[in-house]
Scaffold this motif. Structure first.
Motif, PDB file in Angstrom:
ATOM      1  N   MET A 122      36.585  55.207  30.716  1.00  0.00           N
ATOM      2  CA  MET A 122      35.426  56.070  31.077  1.00  0.00           C
ATOM      3  C   MET A 122      35.513  56.346  32.663  1.00  0.00           C
ATOM      4  SD  MET A 122      32.323  54.285  28.956  1.00  0.00           S
ATOM      5  CE  MET A 122      32.568  52.701  29.310  1.00  0.00           C
ATOM      6  N   PRO A 123      36.100  57.374  33.093  1.00  0.00           N
ATOM      7  CA  PRO A 123      36.312  57.642  34.498  1.00  0.00           C
ATOM      8  C   PRO A 123      35.069  57.287  35.470  1.00  0.00           C
ATOM      9  CG  PRO A 123      37.238  59.401  33.292  1.00  0.00           C
ATOM     10  CD  PRO A 123      36.480  58.540  32.212  1.00  0.00           C
ATOM     11  N   ASP A 124      33.951  57.437  34.914  1.00  0.00           N
ATOM     12  CA  ASP A 124      32.953  57.314  35.814  1.00  0.00           C
ATOM     13  C   ASP A 124      32.277  55.919  35.905  1.00  0.00           C
ATOM     14  OD1 ASP A 124      31.953  57.757  33.664  1.00  0.00           O
ATOM     15  OD2 ASP A 124      30.264  59.132  34.266  1.00  0.00           O
ATOM     16  N   ARG A 125      32.891  55.114  34.913  1.00  0.00           N
ATOM     17  CA  ARG A 125      32.349  53.604  34.805  1.00  0.00           C
ATOM     18  C   ARG A 125      32.733  52.675  35.935  1.00  0.00           C
ATOM     19  NH1 ARG A 125      34.771  49.472  30.580  1.00  0.00           N
ATOM     20  NH2 ARG A 125      33.274  47.496  30.595  1.00  0.00           N
ATOM     21  N   GLU A 126      31.690  52.549  36.718  1.00  0.00           N
ATOM     22  CA  GLU A 126      32.009  51.323  37.731  1.00  0.00           C
ATOM     23  C   GLU A 126      32.110  50.109  37.352  1.00  0.00           C
ATOM     24  OE1 GLU A 126      27.375  51.331  37.953  1.00  0.00           O
ATOM     25  OE2 GLU A 126      28.815  52.873  37.721  1.00  0.00           O
ATOM     26  N   MET A 127      33.147  49.388  37.960  1.00  0.00           N
ATOM     27  CA  MET A 127      33.512  48.027  37.599  1.00  0.00           C
ATOM     28  C   MET A 127      33.557  47.139  38.805  1.00  0.00           C
ATOM     29  SD  MET A 127      36.184  48.655  34.252  1.00  0.00           S
ATOM     30  CE  MET A 127      37.283  49.894  35.443  1.00  0.00           C
ATOM     31  N   PRO A 128      32.398  46.542  39.023  1.00  0.00           N
ATOM     32  CA  PRO A 128      32.591  45.682  40.194  1.00  0.00           C
ATOM     33  C   PRO A 128      33.431  44.565  40.262  1.00  0.00           C
ATOM     34  CG  PRO A 128      30.070  46.229  39.442  1.00  0.00           C
ATOM     35  CD  PRO A 128      31.031  46.730  38.256  1.00  0.00           C
ATOM     36  N   TRP A 129      33.967  44.305  41.581  1.00  0.00           N
ATOM     37  CA  TRP A 129      34.740  43.339  41.794  1.00  0.00           C
ATOM     38  C   TRP A 129      36.007  42.978  41.093  1.00  0.00           C
ATOM     39  CZ3 TRP A 129      32.207  42.248  45.700  1.00  0.00           C
ATOM     40  CH2 TRP A 129      30.666  42.289  45.726  1.00  0.00           C
ATOM     41  N   TYR A 130      36.062  43.251  39.821  1.00  0.00           N
ATOM     42  CA  TYR A 130      37.415  43.311  38.944  1.00  0.00           C
ATOM     43  C   TYR A 130      37.371  43.761  37.752  1.00  0.00           C
ATOM     44  CZ  TYR A 130      35.771  39.247  35.891  1.00  0.00           C
ATOM     45  OH  TYR A 130      35.082  38.540  35.242  1.00  0.00           O
ATOM     46  N   PHE A 131      38.460  43.894  37.233  1.00  0.00           N
ATOM     47  CA  PHE A 131      38.310  44.432  35.768  1.00  0.00           C
ATOM     48  C   PHE A 131      39.799  44.116  34.978  1.00  0.00           C
ATOM     49  CE2 PHE A 131      41.240  47.973  37.819  1.00  0.00           C
ATOM     50  CZ  PHE A 131      42.123  48.036  36.896  1.00  0.00           C
ATOM     51  N   MET A 132      39.580  43.894  33.648  1.00  0.00           N
ATOM     52  CA  MET A 132      40.659  43.267  32.811  1.00  0.00           C
ATOM     53  C   MET A 132      41.104  44.556  32.016  1.00  0.00           C
ATOM     54  SD  MET A 132      40.798  40.355  33.795  1.00  0.00           S
ATOM     55  CE  MET A 132      42.317  39.668  32.749  1.00  0.00           C
ATOM     56  N   ALA A 133      42.397  44.742  31.668  1.00  0.00           N
ATOM     57  CA  ALA A 133      43.246  45.593  30.811  1.00  0.00           C
ATOM     58  C   ALA A 133      43.840  44.987  29.645  1.00  0.00           C
ATOM     59  CB  ALA A 133      43.776  46.763  31.690  1.00  0.00           C
ATOM     60  N   LEU A 134      43.626  45.485  28.729  1.00  0.00           N
ATOM     61  CA  LEU A 134      44.358  44.828  27.151  1.00  0.00           C
ATOM     62  C   LEU A 134      44.787  46.227  26.633  1.00  0.00           C
ATOM     63  CD1 LEU A 134      44.615  43.054  24.993  1.00  0.00           C
ATOM     64  CD2 LEU A 134      42.397  43.433  24.222  1.00  0.00           C
ATOM     65  N   GLN A 135      45.852  45.887  26.299  1.00  0.00           N
ATOM     66  CA  GLN A 135      47.024  46.948  25.655  1.00  0.00           C
ATOM     67  C   GLN A 135      48.315  46.258  25.033  1.00  0.00           C
ATOM     68  OE1 GLN A 135      49.057  50.076  27.684  1.00  0.00           O
ATOM     69  NE2 GLN A 135      47.915  51.637  26.271  1.00  0.00           N
ATOM     70  N   ASP A 136      48.455  46.540  23.491  1.00  0.00           N
ATOM     71  CA  ASP A 136      49.556  46.039  22.791  1.00  0.00           C
ATOM     72  C   ASP A 136      49.542  44.611  23.160  1.00  0.00           C
ATOM     73  OD1 ASP A 136      50.085  48.609  22.403  1.00  0.00           O
ATOM     74  OD2 ASP A 136      51.502  48.801  24.218  1.00  0.00           O
ATOM     75  N   GLY A 137      48.559  43.856  23.175  1.00  0.00           N
ATOM     76  CA  GLY A 137      48.284  42.607  23.117  1.00  0.00           C
ATOM     77  C   GLY A 137      48.633  41.630  24.181  1.00  0.00           C
ATOM     78  N   ASN A 138      48.724  42.408  25.489  1.00  0.00           N
ATOM     79  CA  ASN A 138      48.819  41.885  26.899  1.00  0.00           C
ATOM     80  C   ASN A 138      47.473  42.034  27.761  1.00  0.00           C
ATOM     81  OD1 ASN A 138      51.327  40.706  26.477  1.00  0.00           O
ATOM     82  ND2 ASN A 138      52.316  42.939  26.554  1.00  0.00           N
ATOM     83  N   THR A 139      47.022  41.226  28.224  1.00  0.00           N
ATOM     84  CA  THR A 139      45.906  41.240  29.120  1.00  0.00           C
ATOM     85  C   THR A 139      46.172  41.159  30.641  1.00  0.00           C
ATOM     86  OG1 THR A 139      44.675  40.495  27.191  1.00  0.00           O
ATOM     87  CG2 THR A 139      43.319  40.858  29.519  1.00  0.00           C
ATOM     88  N   HIS A 140      46.017  42.285  31.300  1.00  0.00           N
ATOM     89  CA  HIS A 140      46.457  42.100  32.718  1.00  0.00           C
ATOM     90  C   HIS A 140      44.979  42.087  33.580  1.00  0.00           C
ATOM     91  CE1 HIS A 140      50.434  42.852  31.413  1.00  0.00           C
ATOM     92  NE2 HIS A 140      50.143  44.170  30.931  1.00  0.00           N
ATOM     93  N   GLY A 141      45.007  41.575  34.680  1.00  0.00           N
ATOM     94  CA  GLY A 141      43.778  41.477  35.685  1.00  0.00           C
ATOM     95  C   GLY A 141      43.881  42.118  36.994  1.00  0.00           C
ATOM     96  N   TYR A 142      42.931  42.992  37.679  1.00  0.00           N
ATOM     97  CA  TYR A 142      43.227  43.451  38.796  1.00  0.00           C
ATOM     98  C   TYR A 142      41.709  43.456  39.594  1.00  0.00           C
ATOM     99  CZ  TYR A 142      46.696  45.819  36.102  1.00  0.00           C
ATOM    100  OH  TYR A 142      47.875  46.066  35.197  1.00  0.00           O
ATOM    101  N   GLY A 143      41.588  42.989  40.626  1.00  0.00           N
ATOM    102  CA  GLY A 143      40.407  42.757  41.416  1.00  0.00           C
ATOM    103  C   GLY A 143      40.536  42.614  42.874  1.00  0.00           C
ATOM    104  N   VAL A 144      39.640  41.814  43.576  1.00  0.00           N
ATOM    105  CA  VAL A 144      39.720  41.369  44.948  1.00  0.00           C
ATOM    106  C   VAL A 144      39.418  39.958  44.814  1.00  0.00           C
ATOM    107  CG1 VAL A 144      38.957  43.698  45.880  1.00  0.00           C
ATOM    108  CG2 VAL A 144      37.223  42.107  45.198  1.00  0.00           C
ATOM    109  N   LYS A 145      39.636  39.116  45.902  1.00  0.00           N
ATOM    110  CA  LYS A 145      39.205  37.956  46.210  1.00  0.00           C
ATOM    111  C   LYS A 145      37.757  37.739  46.365  1.00  0.00           C
ATOM    112  CE  LYS A 145      43.699  35.524  46.983  1.00  0.00           C
ATOM    113  NZ  LYS A 145      44.340  34.542  48.012  1.00  0.00           N
ATOM    114  N   THR A 146      37.317  36.593  46.186  1.00  0.00           N
ATOM    115  CA  THR A 146      35.952  36.182  46.346  1.00  0.00           C
ATOM    116  C   THR A 146      35.567  36.413  47.962  1.00  0.00           C
ATOM    117  OG1 THR A 146      36.336  33.955  45.965  1.00  0.00           O
ATOM    118  CG2 THR A 146      35.613  35.074  44.008  1.00  0.00           C
ATOM    119  N   GLY A 147      34.251  36.423  48.126  1.00  0.00           N
ATOM    120  CA  GLY A 147      33.850  36.434  49.441  1.00  0.00           C
ATOM    121  C   GLY A 147      34.271  37.769  50.358  1.00  0.00           C
TER     122      GLY A 147
END
Length: 542
Positions: free
Chosen positions: A93-118
């Protein structure tokens, strides 16, 4: 989807000065526009983002990576503060805001993208078919920050490649550990009572003592005793002002004549005393320069005054009262409403605006994130060994400061549908944050005659097996022998440290009904089959 390497320089960096955006000129990781300079530097396992400007007020920075996302991807984002029953795995959803981080699942693999806390900025992700975008809000309130040449370390981008064979839940847990290297956690499992969801602000010294005796009688552990938290309603009621609109700095002498004595008497019953307070709202006379200049916050609280935490004297005053509460003998402090009081909105209505344009804190040289971090640290600084629960506090700014985070909006002692929507969703979707960012508090079991015991019994069961803090709001009128037995058993489980539960059907169910706890799989039915009552609940829970 294939792992996206974001620990690389972005293809595009944009800057927002007032309301207009500009594309910055790029040279070897340094991006410039007028006197604004953004430096993006590769570090070991992360990407540092810093900002400086001499005279120009800066509102936001956007980093954009050109990446092909691929088909059939499912994404999970976080919330700014508490969640509101709406967390879910979903497609692009191109306009969906995802604060701080998001996880992405595809083909059985789950990757994480975000920023460090603080971080020193309020960070939010967007994903479309071809681009991953990170927006850093560096405003001071609703106005661009004035750095005057200071270099701001705005955020540190991190990512994690999923491992073969791990579940999406395990991958999210592991990524939370990447984002928060040093969480502050309770030294023992937290459980007990909270009087809000049956008293709703109507209580007294004597009633709290009765609540304490009840909680104590239901707890069998001699090593880890339960808490009893006095929620909103203990503080002074100034004439027409509602209790929930009060700065809880002074007790109501008629209903709560001696808070220090009450804490001592609660301890004697066998519970650990806890209390709620609202740091930033006051009806007491305060210096004019202490008050927050946010028109929206003023409009939302016409009967009180919001304090500006960018002013050192305000922080000192708040810290002094925290020290007073702990000096009275309270071993847990739950502070509430700070995000709402500052921005004039609940997190569910932030969007990308977060707050209205045009206002700023008294200190325009710091970002909102920096000012809020200073507030959180001031609260914690004088608390000593007293546990802190942050409620309506920004998630990534709370991690590493507070031991416990209320991760969802209020459950209910009046309507089951509100508990189903808010409680179960936050327990499931923010469970990976438990003991990785902080201890996750999915809110109370409202044990009252207004809520079907068949539903509450299940909610009590899944909470007590989850490994997270467990609080019950027990109306004495609703505590029959069956309820007392069930709470005693739940407290026995909650008093002992256990591994967190895993929601097994969270990829397709926003209120997961299948859970694995300690290797045992349990099925729950969250549907109230009372037809008329259930149907009316859907439309009246809010």
């Amino acid at each position: 989807m294939a792992y996206l390497d974001l620990i690389e320089l972005p293809e595009i960096v944009l800057v927002q000065e007032d309301k207009s955006w500009s594309r910055m000129e790029s040279q070897s990781g340094v991006y410039t526009d007028k006197d604004i300079r953004v430096e993006v530097r590769k570090q070991t396992g992360s990407l540092g983002v810093s900002l400086s400007a001499d005279q120009t007020p800066v509102s936001r920075i956007a980093l954009r990576w050109n990446r092909e996302i691929g088909e059939h991807v499912r994404l999970l984002g976080d919330h700014w503060e508490r969640s509101y029953g709406d967390l879910q795995w979903a497609g692009i959803m191109p306009d969906r805001e995802m604060p701080w981080y998001f996880m992405a699942l595809q083909d059985g693999n789950t990757h994480g993208y975000g920023v460090k806390t603080g971080p020193a900025s309020l960070c939010c992700w967007f994903v479309d078919a071809h681009w991953v975008t990170l927006v850093l809000d560096v405003r001071c309130g609703g106005t661009g920050v004035l750095l005057s040449g200071r270099q701001l370390e705005a955020a540190e981008v991190v990512s994690r490649k999923g491992e073969l064979g791990e579940t999406p839940f395990e991958a999210t847990q592991a990524f939370c550990r990447v984002m928060c290297e040093q969480p502050v956690l309770p030294k023992f499992p937290v459980y007990g009572g909270n009087n809000w969801y049956y008293a709703y602000g109507h209580s007294s010294h004597g009633q709290i003592l009765e609540d304490s005796k009840l909680m104590s009688s239901l707890a069998t552990s001699s090593v880890n005793r339960p808490y009893m938290v006095i929620d909103d309603g203990w503080q002074k009621n100034w004439g027409k002002f509602a209790a929930s609109r009060h700065q809880p700095w002074l007790p109501d002498e008629q209903l709560f004549p001696d808070m220090e004595q009450l804490a001592r008497q609660m301890t004697e019953t066998g519970v650990r005393p806890g209390m709620w307070f609202r740091p930033l709202l006051t009806t007491m006379d305060s210096p004019k320069e202490w008050l927050l200049n946010n028109p929206l916050a003023k409009a939302e609280q016409p009967e009180g005054y919001i304090l500006d935490p960018s002013i050192p004297e305000v922080l000192e005053s708040i810290a002094d009262y925290v020290a007073r509460y702990t000096g009275w003998g309270y071993k847990l402090l739950k502070h509430d409403f700070t995000t709402y009081d500052l921005f004039g909105r609940w997190g569910s209505r932030f969007g990308m605006g977060i707050t209205d344009d045009g206002w700023h804190f008294a200190d325009r040289s710091r970002t909102s994130a920096e000012i809020i971090l200073a507030l959180y640290k001031a609260i914690k600084r004088n608390a000593g060994d007293t546990l802190i629960i942050g409620c309506n506090t920004l998630s990534h700014l709370s991690a590493g400061i507070f031991e416990i985070q209320r991760t969802g909006d209020d459950t209910s002692g009046l309507q089951w549908e509100r508990t189903r929507r808010m409680g179960i969703n936050t327990l499931a979707f923010r469970m990976p944050q438990h003991d990785t960012l902080y201890a996750v508090d999915a809110d109370c079991v409202g044990l009252t005659n207004n809520v079907d015991w068949k539903m509450n019994r299940q909610w009590l069961d899944v909470l007590s097996r989850s490994g997270t803090p467990l609080f019950v709001s027990a109306d004495p009128k609703a505590m029959g022998s069956e309820q007392r037995k069930a709470v005693t058993e739940a407290f026995e489980r909650a008093a002992i440290a256990t591994a967190v539960s895993e929601p097994l059907d969270w990829l397709s169910n926003m209120a997961p009904s299948r859970w694995k706890s300690g290797g045992v799989i349990s099925d729950y039915d969250w549907t109230d089959k009372g037809s008329i009552e259930a149907c009316s609940g859907y439309f009246s829970w809010n």
